[in-house]
Design a protein around this motif. Structure first.
Motif, PDB file in Angstrom:
ATOM      1  N   SER A 265       0.845  -1.188   0.000  1.00 24.06           N
ATOM      2  CA  SER A 265       0.000   0.000   0.000  1.00 24.06           C
ATOM      3  C   SER A 265       0.878   1.235   0.000  1.00 24.06           C
ATOM      4  CB  SER A 265      -0.927   0.009   1.213  1.00 24.06           C
ATOM      5  OG  SER A 265      -0.180   0.184   2.393  1.00 24.06           O
ATOM      6  N   LEU A 266       0.360   2.271  -0.649  1.00 25.62           N
ATOM      7  CA  LEU A 266       1.017   3.574  -0.680  1.00 25.62           C
ATOM      8  C   LEU A 266       0.089   4.580  -0.015  1.00 25.62           C
ATOM      9  CD1 LEU A 266       3.139   5.684  -1.726  1.00 25.62           C
ATOM     10  CD2 LEU A 266       1.775   5.807  -3.829  1.00 25.62           C
ATOM     11  N   LEU A 267       0.590   5.226   1.013  1.00 24.81           N
ATOM     12  CA  LEU A 267      -0.183   6.249   1.719  1.00 24.81           C
ATOM     13  C   LEU A 267       0.462   7.600   1.460  1.00 24.81           C
ATOM     14  CD1 LEU A 267      -2.212   7.315   3.912  1.00 24.81           C
ATOM     15  CD2 LEU A 267      -0.452   6.763   5.605  1.00 24.81           C
ATOM     16  N   ILE A 268      -0.343   8.539   0.997  1.00 20.00           N
ATOM     17  CA  ILE A 268       0.110   9.919   0.835  1.00 20.00           C
ATOM     18  C   ILE A 268      -0.627  10.738   1.893  1.00 20.00           C
ATOM     19  CG2 ILE A 268       0.294  11.907  -0.704  1.00 20.00           C
ATOM     20  CD1 ILE A 268       0.005   9.983  -3.068  1.00 20.00           C
ATOM     21  N   THR A 269       0.106  11.349   2.792  1.00 16.48           N
ATOM     22  CA  THR A 269      -0.526  12.133   3.844  1.00 16.48           C
ATOM     23  C   THR A 269      -0.619  13.603   3.442  1.00 16.48           C
ATOM     24  OG1 THR A 269       1.583  12.507   4.948  1.00 16.48           O
ATOM     25  CG2 THR A 269       0.319  10.578   5.641  1.00 16.48           C
ATOM     26  N   ALA A 270      -1.613  14.285   4.012  1.00 18.86           N
ATOM     27  CA  ALA A 270      -1.799  15.725   3.785  1.00 18.86           C
ATOM     28  C   ALA A 270      -1.665  16.062   2.305  1.00 18.86           C
ATOM     29  CB  ALA A 270      -0.787  16.517   4.607  1.00 18.86           C
ATOM     30  N   SER A 271      -2.523  15.468   1.494  1.00 18.97           N
ATOM     31  CA  SER A 271      -2.398  15.592   0.047  1.00 18.97           C
ATOM     32  C   SER A 271      -2.531  17.037  -0.426  1.00 18.97           C
ATOM     33  CB  SER A 271      -3.446  14.721  -0.641  1.00 18.97           C
ATOM     34  OG  SER A 271      -4.731  15.162  -0.305  1.00 18.97           O
ATOM     35  N   ARG A 272      -1.917  17.279  -1.579  1.00 14.89           N
ATOM     36  CA  ARG A 272      -1.937  18.593  -2.201  1.00 14.89           C
ATOM     37  C   ARG A 272      -2.462  18.447  -3.629  1.00 14.89           C
ATOM     38  NH1 ARG A 272       4.434  19.421  -0.717  1.00 14.89           N
ATOM     39  NH2 ARG A 272       4.202  19.440   1.561  1.00 14.89           N
ATOM     40  N   ALA A 273      -2.915  19.543  -4.202  1.00 13.26           N
ATOM     41  CA  ALA A 273      -3.405  19.491  -5.584  1.00 13.26           C
ATOM     42  C   ALA A 273      -2.315  18.968  -6.522  1.00 13.26           C
ATOM     43  CB  ALA A 273      -3.874  20.879  -6.020  1.00 13.26           C
ATOM     44  N   ALA A 274      -1.065  19.274  -6.201  1.00 12.18           N
ATOM     45  CA  ALA A 274       0.052  18.831  -7.042  1.00 12.18           C
ATOM     46  C   ALA A 274       0.267  17.314  -7.002  1.00 12.18           C
ATOM     47  CB  ALA A 274       1.340  19.528  -6.615  1.00 12.18           C
ATOM     48  N   ASP A 275      -0.378  16.631  -6.066  1.00  5.48           N
ATOM     49  CA  ASP A 275      -0.275  15.163  -6.003  1.00  5.48           C
ATOM     50  C   ASP A 275      -1.194  14.501  -7.031  1.00  5.48           C
ATOM     51  OD1 ASP A 275      -0.085  15.298  -2.387  1.00  5.48           O
ATOM     52  OD2 ASP A 275       1.542  15.238  -3.857  1.00  5.48           O
ATOM     53  N   THR A 276      -2.037  15.279  -7.683  1.00  6.20           N
ATOM     54  CA  THR A 276      -2.923  14.729  -8.712  1.00  6.20           C
ATOM     55  C   THR A 276      -2.089  14.069  -9.801  1.00  6.20           C
ATOM     56  OG1 THR A 276      -4.688  16.323  -8.322  1.00  6.20           O
ATOM     57  CG2 THR A 276      -4.606  15.303 -10.505  1.00  6.20           C
ATOM     58  N   ALA A 277      -2.301  12.770  -9.995  1.00  6.98           N
ATOM     59  CA  ALA A 277      -1.478  11.988 -10.927  1.00  6.98           C
ATOM     60  C   ALA A 277      -1.980  10.550 -10.946  1.00  6.98           C
ATOM     61  CB  ALA A 277      -0.017  12.007 -10.493  1.00  6.98           C
ATOM     62  N   SER A 278      -1.394   9.765 -11.815  1.00 11.29           N
ATOM     63  CA  SER A 278      -1.610   8.316 -11.790  1.00 11.29           C
ATOM     64  C   SER A 278      -0.440   7.688 -11.040  1.00 11.29           C
ATOM     65  CB  SER A 278      -1.667   7.755 -13.206  1.00 11.29           C
ATOM     66  OG  SER A 278      -2.851   8.140 -13.856  1.00 11.29           O
ATOM     67  N   TYR A 279      -0.769   6.721 -10.188  1.00  9.64           N
ATOM     68  CA  TYR A 279       0.246   6.060  -9.373  1.00  9.64           C
ATOM     69  C   TYR A 279       0.303   4.583  -9.758  1.00  9.64           C
ATOM     70  CZ  TYR A 279       0.422  10.297  -6.643  1.00  9.64           C
ATOM     71  OH  TYR A 279       0.597  11.603  -6.261  1.00  9.64           O
ATOM     72  N   PHE A 280       1.516   4.112  -9.998  1.00 10.34           N
ATOM     73  CA  PHE A 280       1.723   2.736 -10.450  1.00 10.34           C
ATOM     74  C   PHE A 280       2.631   1.987  -9.491  1.00 10.34           C
ATOM     75  CE2 PHE A 280       0.047   3.278 -14.735  1.00 10.34           C
ATOM     76  CZ  PHE A 280       0.230   4.630 -14.977  1.00 10.34           C
ATOM     77  N   CYS A 281       2.312   0.735  -9.265  1.00 12.08           N
ATOM     78  CA  CYS A 281       3.273  -0.126  -8.589  1.00 12.08           C
ATOM     79  C   CYS A 281       3.970  -0.955  -9.661  1.00 12.08           C
ATOM     80  CB  CYS A 281       2.615  -1.023  -7.545  1.00 12.08           C
ATOM     81  SG  CYS A 281       1.504  -2.295  -8.192  1.00 12.08           S
ATOM     82  N   ALA A 282       5.203  -1.339  -9.391  1.00 12.45           N
ATOM     83  CA  ALA A 282       5.992  -2.108 -10.348  1.00 12.45           C
ATOM     84  C   ALA A 282       6.757  -3.183  -9.607  1.00 12.45           C
ATOM     85  CB  ALA A 282       6.957  -1.206 -11.107  1.00 12.45           C
ATOM     86  N   THR A 283       6.748  -4.377 -10.142  1.00 13.02           N
ATOM     87  CA  THR A 283       7.450  -5.502  -9.520  1.00 13.02           C
ATOM     88  C   THR A 283       8.317  -6.212 -10.546  1.00 13.02           C
ATOM     89  OG1 THR A 283       5.561  -6.950  -9.969  1.00 13.02           O
ATOM     90  CG2 THR A 283       5.650  -5.913  -7.799  1.00 13.02           C
ATOM     91  N   ASP A 284       9.336  -6.895 -10.045  1.00 17.68           N
ATOM     92  CA  ASP A 284      10.190  -7.661 -10.942  1.00 17.68           C
ATOM     93  C   ASP A 284       9.541  -9.014 -11.202  1.00 17.68           C
ATOM     94  OD1 ASP A 284      12.304  -9.247  -8.583  1.00 17.68           O
ATOM     95  OD2 ASP A 284      10.750  -7.792  -8.110  1.00 17.68           O
ATOM     96  N   GLU A 285       9.525  -9.408 -12.449  1.00 14.60           N
ATOM     97  CA  GLU A 285       8.889 -10.657 -12.849  1.00 14.60           C
ATOM     98  C   GLU A 285       9.865 -11.451 -13.696  1.00 14.60           C
ATOM     99  OE1 GLU A 285       5.105 -10.094 -14.753  1.00 14.60           O
ATOM    100  OE2 GLU A 285       5.161 -12.043 -15.731  1.00 14.60           O
ATOM    101  N   SER A 286       9.983 -12.720 -13.373  1.00 11.94           N
ATOM    102  CA  SER A 286      10.879 -13.597 -14.126  1.00 11.94           C
ATOM    103  C   SER A 286      10.070 -14.500 -15.054  1.00 11.94           C
ATOM    104  CB  SER A 286      11.685 -14.460 -13.152  1.00 11.94           C
ATOM    105  OG  SER A 286      12.321 -15.513 -13.845  1.00 11.94           O
ATOM    106  N   ASP A 287      10.698 -14.888 -16.165  1.00 12.68           N
ATOM    107  CA  ASP A 287      10.031 -15.832 -17.077  1.00 12.68           C
ATOM    108  C   ASP A 287      10.343 -17.262 -16.673  1.00 12.68           C
ATOM    109  OD1 ASP A 287      12.395 -15.731 -19.896  1.00 12.68           O
ATOM    110  OD2 ASP A 287      12.664 -16.119 -17.767  1.00 12.68           O
ATOM    111  N   GLY A 288      10.943 -17.417 -15.503  1.00 13.16           N
ATOM    112  CA  GLY A 288      11.301 -18.742 -15.013  1.00 13.16           C
ATOM    113  C   GLY A 288      12.755 -19.059 -15.269  1.00 13.16           C
ATOM    114  N   GLY A 289      13.366 -18.245 -16.119  1.00 12.92           N
ATOM    115  CA  GLY A 289      14.791 -18.430 -16.419  1.00 12.92           C
ATOM    116  C   GLY A 289      15.575 -17.231 -15.944  1.00 12.92           C
ATOM    117  N   SER A 290      16.450 -16.746 -16.786  1.00 15.60           N
ATOM    118  CA  SER A 290      17.293 -15.615 -16.400  1.00 15.60           C
ATOM    119  C   SER A 290      16.767 -14.288 -16.941  1.00 15.60           C
ATOM    120  CB  SER A 290      18.722 -15.839 -16.903  1.00 15.60           C
ATOM    121  OG  SER A 290      18.708 -15.969 -18.320  1.00 15.60           O
TER     122      SER A 290
END
Lengths: 114, 113
Positions: free
Chosen positions: A73-98
């Motif tokens: 989870s991502l918590l943004i406290t005391a938000s501001r108008a400038a926080d208006t945006a799209s937020y993405f999470c990103a993870t590392d994914e393997s194809d089972g090999g290298s």
């Protein structure tokens, strides 16, 4: 395939309120990252949390990671108008090999109303 | 330190043509990754180059290719363009590799007509 999926898809709050976004993923990870994208500054890295960490702070941002539930989870406290945006999470994914790739979710669109 | 730069910023091409996009990473960054962003599929990883070698790749057809030069600058080429290739193409550089903190460029908006 989407490794991470954010929830909710959209969130609208008033300035000064806190915003919480969640990310769920499917396979084990080495680390999880959060990024922000708006029209003005493009895609910007916010924070990286490693799989052996449970919580991390950066300014008004707080990220938690629960590897047993495969969620973050991502918590943004005391938000501001400038926080208006799209937020993405990103993870590392393997194809089972290298072969690895950074996989992004579809994002949460946060609107902070003045 | 200058950020990641991408050229051109906007491009309009016709179906069947080919296109080359360019990316200059942050000085000292040896890893360059390319992403495609569309409203339907979101952000998808294309490939990563590190020290002039492709190190990781995503699930895109062979029409998408890239290369990296000795100064770490990278180019991405798409041949035989299709309408579905219309997208924002983002380049990212990093110190250690495609799985760490990425610094993104402003992107190239490609429209295929």
């Amino acid at each position: 395939s989407q490794q991470g999926e954010e929830d909710p898809q959209a969130l609208s709050i008033q300035e000064g309120e806190n915003a919480t976004m969640n990310c769920s993923y499917k396979t084990s990870i080495n680390n999880l990252q959060w990024y922000r994208q708006n029209s003005g500054r493009g895609l910007v890295h916010l924070i990286l949390i490693r799989s052996n960490e449970r919580e991390k702070h950066s300014g008004r941002l707080r990220v938690t990671l629960d590897t047993s539930k495969k969620s973050s989870s991502l918590l943004i406290t005391a938000s501001r108008a400038a926080d208006t945006a799209s937020y993405f999470c990103a993870t590392d994914e393997s194809d089972g090999g290298s072969n690895y790739k950074l996989t992004f979710g579809k994002g949460t669109l946060l609107t902070v109303n003045p | 330190k200058a950020g990641v730069t991408q050229t051109p910023r906007y491009l309009i091409k016709t179906r069947g043509q080919q296109v080359t996009l360019s990316c200059s990473p942050i000085s000292g960054h040896r890893s360059v990754s390319w992403y495609q962003q569309t409203p339907g599929q979101g952000l998808q990883f294309l490939f990563e180059y590190f020290s002039e070698t492709q190190r990781n790749k995503g699930n895109f057809p062979g029409r998408f290719s890239g290369r990296q030069f000795s100064n770490s600058r990278s180019e991405m080429n798409v041949s035989t363009l299709e309408l579905g290739d219309s997208a924002l193409y983002l380049c990212a550089s990093s110190v250690g590799g495609s799985l760490g903190e990425q610094y993104f460029g402003p992107g190239t908006r490609l429209t295929v007509t």
